[in-house]
Motif scaffolding. Structure first.
Motif, mmCIF file in Angstrom:
data_model
loop_
_atom_site.group_PDB
_atom_site.id
_atom_site.type_symbol
_atom_site.label_atom_id
_atom_site.label_comp_id
_atom_site.label_asym_id
_atom_site.label_seq_id
_atom_site.Cartn_x
_atom_site.Cartn_y
_atom_site.Cartn_z
ATOM 1 N N GLY A 102 14.988 -3.760 3.321
ATOM 2 C CA GLY A 102 14.699 -3.610 1.899
ATOM 3 C C GLY A 102 13.232 -3.756 1.560
ATOM 4 O O GLY A 102 12.886 -4.108 0.426
ATOM 5 N N LEU A 103 12.340 -3.455 2.519
ATOM 6 C CA LEU A 103 10.912 -3.563 2.263
ATOM 7 C C LEU A 103 10.432 -2.440 1.356
ATOM 8 O O LEU A 103 10.936 -1.323 1.413
ATOM 9 N N GLN A 104 9.451 -2.760 0.536
ATOM 10 C CA GLN A 104 8.828 -1.741 -0.299
ATOM 11 C C GLN A 104 8.003 -0.826 0.600
ATOM 12 O O GLN A 104 7.181 -1.282 1.398
ATOM 13 N N LEU A 105 8.223 0.467 0.482
ATOM 14 C CA LEU A 105 7.504 1.433 1.300
ATOM 15 C C LEU A 105 6.771 2.436 0.423
ATOM 16 O O LEU A 105 7.253 2.809 -0.645
ATOM 17 N N GLY A 106 5.633 2.866 0.902
ATOM 18 C CA GLY A 106 4.919 3.956 0.267
ATOM 19 C C GLY A 106 5.298 5.260 0.923
ATOM 20 O O GLY A 106 6.235 5.325 1.728
ATOM 21 N N PRO A 107 4.598 6.333 0.634
ATOM 22 C CA PRO A 107 4.847 7.601 1.312
ATOM 23 C C PRO A 107 4.604 7.467 2.814
ATOM 24 O O PRO A 107 3.760 6.674 3.252
ATOM 25 N N VAL A 108 5.365 8.230 3.586
ATOM 26 C CA VAL A 108 5.222 8.236 5.044
ATOM 27 C C VAL A 108 5.059 9.689 5.484
ATOM 28 O O VAL A 108 5.849 10.553 5.107
ATOM 29 N N LEU A 109 4.040 9.930 6.272
ATOM 30 C CA LEU A 109 3.672 11.275 6.695
ATOM 31 C C LEU A 109 4.078 11.515 8.141
ATOM 32 O O LEU A 109 3.927 10.637 8.990
ATOM 33 N N ALA A 110 4.609 12.694 8.407
ATOM 34 C CA ALA A 110 4.889 13.123 9.784
ATOM 35 C C ALA A 110 3.908 14.222 10.137
ATOM 36 O O ALA A 110 3.842 15.245 9.453
ATOM 37 N N VAL A 111 3.104 13.987 11.185
ATOM 38 C CA VAL A 111 2.063 14.952 11.534
ATOM 39 C C VAL A 111 2.198 15.378 12.993
ATOM 40 O O VAL A 111 2.625 14.596 13.842
ATOM 41 N N PRO A 112 1.827 16.622 13.307
ATOM 42 C CA PRO A 112 1.827 17.068 14.696
ATOM 43 C C PRO A 112 0.692 16.408 15.461
ATOM 44 O O PRO A 112 -0.209 15.823 14.863
ATOM 45 N N ALA A 175 2.120 19.545 9.020
ATOM 46 C CA ALA A 175 2.262 18.204 8.457
ATOM 47 C C ALA A 175 3.390 18.241 7.427
ATOM 48 O O ALA A 175 3.513 19.192 6.661
ATOM 49 N N GLN A 176 4.220 17.187 7.421
ATOM 50 C CA GLN A 176 5.347 17.097 6.500
ATOM 51 C C GLN A 176 5.458 15.659 5.997
ATOM 52 O O GLN A 176 4.943 14.730 6.619
ATOM 53 N N TRP A 177 6.159 15.493 4.895
ATOM 54 C CA TRP A 177 6.435 14.153 4.390
ATOM 55 C C TRP A 177 7.768 13.670 4.942
ATOM 56 O O TRP A 177 8.798 14.311 4.743
ATOM 57 N N ALA A 178 7.759 12.532 5.642
ATOM 58 C CA ALA A 178 9.004 11.874 6.042
ATOM 59 C C ALA A 178 9.585 11.120 4.845
ATOM 60 O O ALA A 178 10.796 11.010 4.701
ATOM 61 N N ARG A 179 8.695 10.591 4.010
ATOM 62 C CA ARG A 179 9.062 10.019 2.702
ATOM 63 C C ARG A 179 8.050 10.566 1.704
ATOM 64 O O ARG A 179 6.874 10.209 1.749
ATOM 65 N N GLU A 180 8.495 11.424 0.827
ATOM 66 C CA GLU A 180 7.594 12.103 -0.100
ATOM 67 C C GLU A 180 7.014 11.143 -1.139
ATOM 68 O O GLU A 180 7.651 10.149 -1.497
#
Length: 213
Positions: A102-112, A175-180
């Motif tokens: 239940g941690l507060q998370l910001g955006p997470v990016l998935a990159v090649p 590059a994509q957002w894992a968490r937008e």
């Protein structure tokens, strides 16, 4: 590209920089910088003063991509956020654990594996955290028992950048957002809140590494 770049500036107030771009013609795919061995083709700054020129003004950003719609979208770190960059497998493991906690998370990016400092490292997950985190990482990891260089974990802070979606990095992928970025994760966490599960996950994926005694 233009829609994404303007959205980052307008909705998140993130500074944005226009980077290099990919050239596709009858020959092989290549970077606009002209370097045939470019480690991040189509996804890196084009001038030394790129960081000074970065802007969060939607009108300025829109004009840049109107002039060059192929330019990659780069986000300077060390300003609105810093970033913790880990291998994709470890990042997914850490992300699942954080969500269970239940941690507060910001955006997470998935990159090649061709972004800033990641050439040849495979796909990465990048966690956005509050700025000022980078100098703290070595001490945070030391307290958890991990010495310098033991984990495949990188920090991006002042003077660095991350590649933002929907930028394509050569033949590595997009590059994509894992968490937008959403209104729910506008407030970013401190690195201290995330480093434990991230380091644990990286340690599990690094069987040849061992904590310091």
């Amino acid at each position: 590209m233009i829609e994404a770049a303007v959205r980052y500036a307008e909705e998140r107030h993130w500074e944005v920089a226009a980077g290099s771009w990919l050239i596709e013609d009858d020959g092989p795919l290549r970077c606009s910088c002209g370097d045939p061995g470019c480690p991040a083709p189509g996804a890196h700054p084009t001038t030394r003063d790129w960081a000074r020129k970065a802007s969060a003004g939607p009108g300025v950003v829109r004009r840049w991509w109107t002039d060059n719609p192929l330019a990659s979208v780069l986000l300077p770190t060390g300003r609105a956020f810093d970033a913790i960059d880990v291998p994709e497998i470890a990042g997914c493991l850490a992300l699942a654990r954080m969500e269970r906690m239940g941690l507060q998370l910001g955006p997470v990016l998935a990159v090649p594996g061709g972004g800033a400092g990641t050439a040849g490292r495979g796909r990465r997950l990048v966690f956005l955290v509050l700025p000022g985190s980078l100098p703290k990482l070595p001490e945070l990891l030391r307290r958890l028992g991990w010495g310098p260089g033991r984990l495949d974990l990188m920090g991006h802070g002042e003077g660095d950048w991350i590649v933002a979606p929907p930028t394509r990095v050569g033949t590595f992928g997009f590059a994509q957002w894992a968490r937008e970025p959403t209104t729910l994760n506008r407030w970013l966490p401190e690195a201290t809140e995330l480093i434990n599960p991230i380091a644990y996950a990286c340690g599990r994926e690094a069987p040849l590494s061992s904590p310091v005694s």
